[in-house]
Scaffold this motif. Structure first.
Motif, PDB file in Angstrom:
ATOM      1  N   SER A  14       0.828  -1.211   0.000  1.00 21.95           N
ATOM      2  CA  SER A  14       0.000   0.000   0.000  1.00 21.95           C
ATOM      3  C   SER A  14       0.859   1.256   0.000  1.00 21.95           C
ATOM      4  O   SER A  14       0.730   2.126  -0.871  1.00 21.95           O
ATOM      5  CB  SER A  14      -0.933   0.014   1.219  1.00 21.95           C
ATOM      6  OG  SER A  14      -1.928  -0.970   1.118  1.00 21.95           O
ATOM      7  N   ILE A 341      -5.116   3.525   5.059  1.00 22.60           N
ATOM      8  CA  ILE A 341      -5.070   2.732   3.835  1.00 22.60           C
ATOM      9  C   ILE A 341      -4.734   1.284   4.135  1.00 22.60           C
ATOM     10  O   ILE A 341      -4.224   0.950   5.213  1.00 22.60           O
ATOM     11  CB  ILE A 341      -4.024   3.304   2.843  1.00 22.60           C
ATOM     12  CG1 ILE A 341      -2.637   3.333   3.507  1.00 22.60           C
ATOM     13  CG2 ILE A 341      -4.414   4.694   2.367  1.00 22.60           C
ATOM     14  CD1 ILE A 341      -1.500   3.639   2.564  1.00 22.60           C
ATOM     15  N   THR A 355      -5.239  -4.596  -2.937  1.00 18.20           N
ATOM     16  CA  THR A 355      -4.387  -3.663  -2.203  1.00 18.20           C
ATOM     17  C   THR A 355      -3.679  -2.707  -3.160  1.00 18.20           C
ATOM     18  O   THR A 355      -3.662  -1.483  -2.945  1.00 18.20           O
ATOM     19  CB  THR A 355      -3.344  -4.437  -1.372  1.00 18.20           C
ATOM     20  OG1 THR A 355      -4.015  -5.260  -0.421  1.00 18.20           O
ATOM     21  CG2 THR A 355      -2.400  -3.494  -0.646  1.00 18.20           C
ATOM     22  N   ARG A 357      -4.476  -2.060  -6.370  1.00 18.48           N
ATOM     23  CA  ARG A 357      -5.472  -1.244  -7.075  1.00 18.48           C
ATOM     24  C   ARG A 357      -5.899  -0.050  -6.226  1.00 18.48           C
ATOM     25  O   ARG A 357      -5.944   1.092  -6.701  1.00 18.48           O
ATOM     26  CB  ARG A 357      -6.675  -2.118  -7.442  1.00 18.48           C
ATOM     27  CG  ARG A 357      -7.975  -1.404  -7.781  1.00 18.48           C
ATOM     28  CD  ARG A 357      -7.839  -0.308  -8.802  1.00 18.48           C
ATOM     29  NE  ARG A 357      -7.288  -0.782 -10.055  1.00 18.48           N
ATOM     30  CZ  ARG A 357      -6.700   0.001 -10.958  1.00 18.48           C
ATOM     31  NH1 ARG A 357      -6.547   1.313 -10.718  1.00 18.48           N
ATOM     32  NH2 ARG A 357      -6.220  -0.500 -12.081  1.00 18.48           N
ATOM     33  N   GLU A 358      -6.202  -0.298  -4.956  1.00 15.60           N
ATOM     34  CA  GLU A 358      -6.643   0.788  -4.079  1.00 15.60           C
ATOM     35  C   GLU A 358      -5.520   1.800  -3.849  1.00 15.60           C
ATOM     36  O   GLU A 358      -5.781   3.010  -3.750  1.00 15.60           O
ATOM     37  CB  GLU A 358      -7.156   0.221  -2.756  1.00 15.60           C
ATOM     38  CG  GLU A 358      -8.465  -0.550  -2.906  1.00 15.60           C
ATOM     39  CD  GLU A 358      -9.088  -0.964  -1.587  1.00 15.60           C
ATOM     40  OE1 GLU A 358      -8.520  -0.650  -0.514  1.00 15.60           O
ATOM     41  OE2 GLU A 358     -10.163  -1.602  -1.625  1.00 15.60           O
ATOM     42  N   ASP A 361      -5.247   3.964  -6.980  1.00 16.66           N
ATOM     43  CA  ASP A 361      -6.356   4.927  -7.001  1.00 16.66           C
ATOM     44  C   ASP A 361      -6.158   6.020  -5.959  1.00 16.66           C
ATOM     45  O   ASP A 361      -6.423   7.201  -6.218  1.00 16.66           O
ATOM     46  CB  ASP A 361      -7.691   4.203  -6.749  1.00 16.66           C
ATOM     47  CG  ASP A 361      -8.072   3.270  -7.897  1.00 16.66           C
ATOM     48  OD1 ASP A 361      -7.478   3.396  -8.989  1.00 16.66           O
ATOM     49  OD2 ASP A 361      -8.961   2.413  -7.687  1.00 16.66           O
ATOM     50  N   VAL A 381     -11.604   4.436   0.723  1.00 18.47           N
ATOM     51  CA  VAL A 381     -12.597   3.362   0.656  1.00 18.47           C
ATOM     52  C   VAL A 381     -13.271   3.302   2.019  1.00 18.47           C
ATOM     53  O   VAL A 381     -12.604   3.352   3.047  1.00 18.47           O
ATOM     54  CB  VAL A 381     -11.950   1.999   0.339  1.00 18.47           C
ATOM     55  CG1 VAL A 381     -12.992   0.893   0.334  1.00 18.47           C
ATOM     56  CG2 VAL A 381     -11.223   2.051  -1.016  1.00 18.47           C
TER      57      VAL A 381
END
Length: 383
Positions: A14, A341, A355, A357-358, A361, A381
């Motif tokens: 992350s 996160i 993980t 992808r987020e 973004d 999120v």
């Protein structure tokens, strides 16, 4: 304070992904971790005695349908094809998982065709269950009592320390039932293993002149004053000093053994019987099948409730247990200059691809907010 200084707490995927994106945009980023190594629970290293690539905190297999994420990880490492084929020992026999046509025929001593197997499973499934709420209801509605008890009940009790009737149905929705002989554990289009392990990927991502990495350095609240913004991938409840209580996690204990030759003939062997104290045995040379080793490293994996000094692995999201999490989410939304996160920061079970992808973004949103002189969200999120 130096302009454009950002702090990432945790050196796993992350923070590494976010740090790299910010660094490439000209921002100075410091990444800290309380451990002595990068890559978080994805950390891999060569065993000194056997030279086997060991997944120190348990195996990680990369699988995704997200082509952008697949291309991203492949830009940092060479991936080899890898199919995850899981076996399980239950009631004195070995079966394939996920439940497939071979599993069904073997367990019930039949020779059913795909259509016959569908009809048979439908006949033994619990039709009295409408919309499943719990793990147990989901399994009973899917495959009936016998297969549920053989493959899910005991394993789940050991893994989660709870009766399956206390766990949400969503946990089991990740496990398919197949009416063919496909024993690929995952359905995703892209699957593989990094040739040089996961640590090397994170090392490559963090290798940028605008990124400074500091290990064995825990986060302190006073650090917030020295940075424009903090990305926090540690436990959500820990950040707020557990003021509303401890969110529940499972942790894992690993008993490592070294043997000559081959130990079990496969990467992952689950143990479905509750009488067996461990949930599974993993044989790590099988996660790098392109290599050859004379010796082998196995891990017996034991699951238990996470205590204060343990490494948290899986959040326990029990049915009806959202009140404490809601309080922490409310606290997080009121926090200035901090974004929560990742798996621990949002108290969710996340596969590696999600993980990443987020994080991609979150980095994009962050840079947009910075450029527009707007505050960076505390949560990208909603947990």
């Amino acid at each position: 304070m130096e302009a454009n200084m950002y702090l990432c707490v945790g050196a796993g995927f992350s923070c590494a992904v976010i740090a790299r994106k910010l660094a490439e945009a000209g921002k100075k980023v410091t990444v800290i971790d309380s451990r002595s190594h990068i890559a978080g629970n994805c950390f891999t290293e060569r065993d000194a005695e056997t030279d086997v690539m060991v997944h120190t905190y348990g195996p990680h297999i990369f699988h995704t349908d997200d082509k952008e994420v697949w291309d991203y990880v492949n830009s940092w490492a060479s991936f080899k094809p890898y199919i995850n084929r899981v076996k399980t020992t239950s009631q004195g026999k070995v079966f394939s998982l996920p439940i497939n046509l071979h599993t069904i025929n073997q367990y019930f001593d039949k020779t059913l065709s795909p259509s016959e197997a569908k009809e048979f499973i439908n006949s033994i499934a619990d039709k009295s269950i409408g919309e499943p709420v719990t793990f147990e209801e989901q399994a009973m509605k899917f495959v009936g009592k016998d297969l549920y008890e053989a493959f899910f009940k005991g394993y789940t009790q050991k893994q989660w320390g709870l009766n399956p009737s206390e766990l949400p149905a969503s946990i089991l929705k990740r496990l398919p039932v197949r009416f063919n002989y496909d024993d690929n554990y995952f359905n995703h289009q892209y699957q593989g293993m990094p040739e040089d392990g996961y640590t090397k990927i994170v090392e490559n991502i963090l290798d940028h002149e605008n990124i400074e990495v500091k290990l064995e350095l825990p986060y302190e609240k006073e650090m917030l004053e020295a940075y424009e913004h903090v990305f926090y991938s540690g436990p959500l409840d820990s950040y707020f000093d557990f003021k509303h209580g401890h969110l529940s996690y499972r942790t894992l204990d690993f008993k490592q053994e070294i043997h000559d030759g081959d130990y079990q003939g496969t990467a992952v062997m689950n143990y479905g019987d509750v009488e067996v104290p461990y949930t599974r045995i993993t044989e790590h040379k099988y996660f790098s099948p392109w290599e050859s080793h004379d010796k082998t490293v196995i891990y017996r994996e034991y699951s238990r409730l996470c205590e204060a000094d343990d490494i948290p692995y899986y959040p326990i999201r029990i049915v009806g247990g959202k009140d404490m999490l809601d309080k922490y989410v409310a606290e997080a939304k009121l926090t200035k200059k901090v974004s929560f996160i990742g798996r621990l920061g949002t108290y969710r079970y996340l596969d590696m691809d999600v993980t990443i992808r987020e994080a991609l973004d979150a980095a994009e949103i962050t840079l947009s907010k910075i450029n527009n002189n707007e505050p960076v969200p505390a949560l990208f999120v909603n947990p």
